[in-house]
Design an enzyme around this catalytic site. Structure first.
Site, short mmCIF file in Angstrom:
data_model
loop_
_atom_site.label_atom_id
_atom_site.label_comp_id
_atom_site.label_asym_id
_atom_site.label_seq_id
_atom_site.Cartn_x
_atom_site.Cartn_y
_atom_site.Cartn_z
N ARG A 209 0.86 -1.18 0.00
CA ARG A 209 0.00 0.00 0.00
C ARG A 209 0.90 1.23 0.00
O ARG A 209 1.93 1.25 0.68
CB ARG A 209 -0.88 0.04 1.25
CG ARG A 209 -2.13 -0.79 1.17
CD ARG A 209 -3.20 -0.14 0.26
NE ARG A 209 -4.44 -0.89 0.26
CZ ARG A 209 -4.76 -1.80 -0.66
NH1 ARG A 209 -3.93 -2.08 -1.64
NH2 ARG A 209 -5.92 -2.43 -0.60
N GLU A 238 -2.66 8.18 -4.05
CA GLU A 238 -2.93 7.29 -5.18
C GLU A 238 -4.34 7.58 -5.67
O GLU A 238 -5.27 7.59 -4.85
CB GLU A 238 -2.82 5.83 -4.74
CG GLU A 238 -2.98 4.86 -5.88
CD GLU A 238 -2.72 3.41 -5.47
OE1 GLU A 238 -1.72 3.16 -4.78
OE2 GLU A 238 -3.54 2.57 -5.85
N HIS A 257 -0.70 0.56 -9.87
CA HIS A 257 -1.45 -0.43 -9.09
C HIS A 257 -1.99 -1.55 -9.99
O HIS A 257 -3.20 -1.80 -10.05
CB HIS A 257 -2.60 0.24 -8.31
CG HIS A 257 -2.96 -0.51 -7.06
ND1 HIS A 257 -3.29 0.11 -5.88
CD2 HIS A 257 -3.04 -1.84 -6.80
CE1 HIS A 257 -3.58 -0.81 -4.94
NE2 HIS A 257 -3.42 -2.00 -5.49
#
Lengths: 296, 296
Positions: A209, A238, A257
């Protein structure tokens, strides 16, 4: 079983093969929700006792899960362990071999990189992804330093440390891969002090993360050539906004991602769904039940 | 033993540890020549019986070697097998995971790549590099198709084909890695017909010699999205000239012949040198003697 917001044929087939039946939300005992955003989940009818989520990380879902205490939520932890570990290895090799710089080059210039051969690689978080990565690293003769909460023995690791011993990792590791869940404890675990303690030739890889890393501190460390580079599949913030200094930074490589393949198209997710539906039908414990108190 | 054009301390130490003595060219029985360009080799005194070259490929040296029939030349074949195989794996993962595109991106956009998990990977040329690559591919559960001149059994390969059967490879392989020596037979072995027969999602990786690939045909295949991409550590022409269409091509990733670490700084070369000097001193056969008729 209701599959939403849309039911891809491969997943409907997985439900059928496990002895389940795809139905409307109103008639469902269980829901497979493929949109990773909690706000898209519709109000659940009373008869729904189980919700299968599409992702491995559930930090964004904790509030929803806590508000629906009567419903069992399962995540997709360990489902994507192999593809994510493969992405991590790709980012690590791309960093060490300077492939980001190569991709941007428009003239022939030799830039020799390093090697993983015999290198000390810290794998922070040795759950499914970490274990799969350690397996991929075996033929590279890497010396793996595995960090887990408890410091338990991890197969294939040369050294196993607990979360409390983590400060030993930074100067000892040639490279560092973050594969730990996002919790209050791991939040910004990589800050200025940790970056300052890392080796100069170290690459930092993050497939967990973005919030595990203090981005501002990282940019400063890269600008100062404090470490060799950072290869990140996850960022904080993000999505990484346009114009952010990490875009096209000579010592950074960003993927958007994509280490985890989309659940709707993933054979890994279909296999997990089949298994959990069979267990649900048989009244057995489901795989990867979320414990909102443990935060994963 | 004379080391030229300059003697790095690590190699002088390797000579000493093997029982040799570093001397001037005039007093030498053997020469270690670190410059990969044949024209830099000085005229050899009569007493020189052995020349150790720094590289694995000797195609550029064949003329020189043929003109000095009384002198044994040894190459560095298999010395760099591990680092080159690692580079090949890095290029392959970078291709499949679309890291070249990611490196050039300046905005957040999800580009999901493929996976090596269970993929059919053709390894063309299963000498030292090929064998090392097959080892690195094992935990990826890849199905390796190994191509050798004779079609001999190669450890870790799911299928072993001979050079004569090579046309079976192109449609069968998900991805193709070239690790064959440059010979008259392998010259431009990848041309329009071979590219046309490859799978659409295939990545072509070349860590051997640029001349194995017809560059013009490759550029056309990439422009036409005939294959997914090409990741090349070697090119034809090499160096790749400025302005060449492969620079920054969305489906190409070029590294500037850096898979093989420079001999002068490489622990792999130092170890080989130590072994060969010990053998030379004992009058034993040397490792990797060049046979100019076999061209490697």
């Amino acid at each position: 079983v209701h599959i939403g917001p849309e039911a891809p044929p491969a997943l409907a087939a997985a439900v059928a093969r496990a002895g389940g039946q795809v139905t409307t939300l109103g008639a469902a005992d269980a829901v497979v929700w493929l949109d990773p955003r909690p706000r898209t989940l519709p109000a659940l009818p009373e008869r729904v006792r189980w919700v299968q989520l599409p992702g491995a990380g559930v930090d964004r879902w904790l509030e929803t899960i806590r508000s629906l205490r009567g419903v069992t939520f399962t995540s997709a932890t360990r489902v994507y362990a192999r593809p994510v570990a493969e992405h991590a290895l790709g980012l690590l090799l791309a960093g060490v071999r300077r492939l980001g710089e190569a991709a941007r080059a428009t003239t022939w210039e030799r830039r020799y990189g390093g090697s993983l051969d015999g290198a000390a690689i810290a794998v922070v978080g040795a759950g499914g992804i970490g274990a799969a990565l350690i397996e991929l690293l075996q033929p590279h003769r890497a010396k793996v330093i595995a960090v887990t909460r408890s410091g338990r023995t991890v197969a294939g690791a040369a050294l196993c440390l607990s979360a409390e011993q983590i400060d030993e990792v930074w100067p000892a590791a040639d490279h560092i891969v973050l594969a730990a869940p996002s919790t209050a404890t791991t939040h910004r675990m990589i800050g200025r002090a940790q970056l300052a303690a890392m080796r100069e030739h170290a690459w930092l890889v993050n497939v967990a993360r973005g919030t595990l890393v203090d981005t501002e501190a990282l940019v400063d460390a890269l600008d100062a050539v404090r470490i060799a580079g950072a290869a990140l599949d996850v960022t904080d913030p993000e999505p990484l906004p346009d114009g952010h200094p990490l875009w096209n930074h000579p010592r950074a490589l960003i993927t958007a991602h994509v280490a985890t393949p989309p659940a709707a198209a993933s054979p890994y997710f279909a296999a997990r769904l089949r298994e959990n539906i069979a267990r649900f039908g048989a009244g057995e414990p489901l795989l990867s039940e979320v414990d909102p108190d443990a935060e994963y």
